[in-house]
Design an enzyme around this catalytic site. Structure first.
Site: not given
Lengths: 182, 182, 182, 182
Positions: B10, B13, B16, B38
């Protein structure tokens, strides 16, 4: 063999992560990734993050760590995965705390089988590491002193650095210089 | 086949990571790890973290992302490594942003070959995701809107959830319920 | 009187900080600062951060908070300081948890004496706040549910918003619209 | 007069925050709060956090900082607020970067009028601070070197410490020892 993986082992607040980041900067344009014990702890379910008895990892009030069977199995799989990244072409600086001493090293040795590995001990005098733990302010008090010496017992290195009187940047240069001679 | 890896795809923001953490809590006592885009960005050398032109990943002032060849190769190796963790017994929730759409999915498909995978699309209306981006305050403005729809184009899912009007916790229950039926 | 300080009061994970950041964005080019309970907790000596009995603030395993005399005195001084910033010309959004209910409000009322203040209650259904706490993954489990209703008892507001079904961004617009009518 | 406020001034990555946290630990059971330049930057609207031209604070690619009028006014109000906390009984360690040199000190002097203040210069050799900046990995490259000497020019101290060869913990002891002699 030119190393594809650099394993930094040292106690909490010994300066491993700082050396890892300096190595990343020094070794550019080669792109080295860095992963470590914190990567795995962050990846755990919250419910296993403070529960040694529940199979996860537990933090004692005195800075001791207890590690359950579930964590141990995940830790093993994590090492296998990091090794697979290296076999797929990524170079990796591993920032680790060998809570199990030589058993932890064996676990990584098995995982890294066939890869060029550079084993680096990161030492720091316990009282200095404890002072840095206070200065950081984000770690359990006592971990630095508890781990400073125990994580090195029985572990074999290609080279050792000591952050007690040497900056992270200098330690990283020593490691990089050693690599260029290999 | 019971999934060993859940891939959440996705935009920024879209929620997920929140769904990933709720899944971890819901699926206990099974211990699922969570890694994602990330994790890889944090593992990069700082010099590649804002430099699309230098081969790394670059963040445009308008919320766009540019991705260089070096990053792409590391990203591929990262997926191979996560798959290897799953083959070694760890269950993993992957929290991803398919910037390349179907090409990104193909990359993960190749890496996960032979493993049970559950593909989940995490949608969120662009204006709602943009509002949450402002509320978080730690992301480049514009990423949420730029990615909200583009990351789903041409991607095939086992199921989709939409966080526009549904809480992360509820979305996680929907995913977990789907798994128990597989 | 146009407010110089906006006080958002709500339980943990009710969405206060998100509303504060959205208000900051909405009210530009007026520059509003935001401070809150977390600012003070971060400013404490580490030794007072988990020790209700030692005079600081303590976090119970069930999500309850205990607050000692030392913390209470610092909290009072903190409110006086934030009020002084506002008197010196800064506009401030305060993001607070009235653990003491009306007593906490009285403390802020005394501190803000003579300043224009807008009191905003930020509500969220306990089960929804608890789900968001799990999705965040960085707060003690149980705080959201424990505080959801108790922090509002006996507190008087200029307006209330409810994040259960309304986004932070929308709640911030409601607050900003209310201000333009004052 | 026993100090109620300790002002640590030094460049980025000179070690101020570490000394502040060590001072907090050393001075217990007295409870000292710590606030600083980072507290204010975190409190800003995101839109002012990278925009020197827009009145906020801007980070140049070379590590330079530009400061706009809006930021300057908020910075002044912030100092007034911290001083008010001290007058209300809180003891505070301020962790600051005097970008304006003596003008920054004058701003704090006016704010702290009538309070006991201890002015401490925190020095670090530019090349060492730059290495620590790389090791931290979370600051703009170049800030440490750019600020190492400039922030001290024309500033008058009660005492100075130098972290180049001295640990944060030791520097904090030097400051605490000085206080016990006052």
């Amino acid at each position: 063999m030119t190393p594809q993986v650099i394993i930094l082992n040292g106690g909490s607040s010994s300066g491993k992560s700082g050396i890892a980041r300096c190595l990343q900067a020094l070794l550019l344009p080669e792109a080295w990734l860095t992963f470590g014990a914190d990567t795995l702890v962050d990846a755990l379910p919250a419910g296993l993050r403070d529960s040694g008895s529940g199979g996860g990892i537990g933090f004692g009030a005195d800075g001791s760590l207890s590690v359950g069977d579930t964590f141990r199995a995940l830790d093993e799989a994590f090492a296998v995965g990091v090794a697979a990244m290296a076999r797929a072409g990524a170079r990796v600086v591993v920032d680790e705390v060998f809570l199990g001493g030589p058993a932890s090293q064996d676990r990584w040795r098995r995982a890294l089988d066939g890869l060029g590995a550079l084993w680096v001990g990161v030492r720091c005098a316990p009282e200095v590491a404890a002072g840095r733990e206070t200065a950081r302010g984000d770690r359990m008090t006592g971990m630095a002193a508890a781990q400073a010496e125990s994580v090195h017992r029985g572990v074999v290195y290609d080279l050792e650095v000591d952050t007690t009187h040497t900056e992270s940047w200098e330690c990283a240069r020593i490691v990089a210089a050693h690599m260029s001679l290999m």
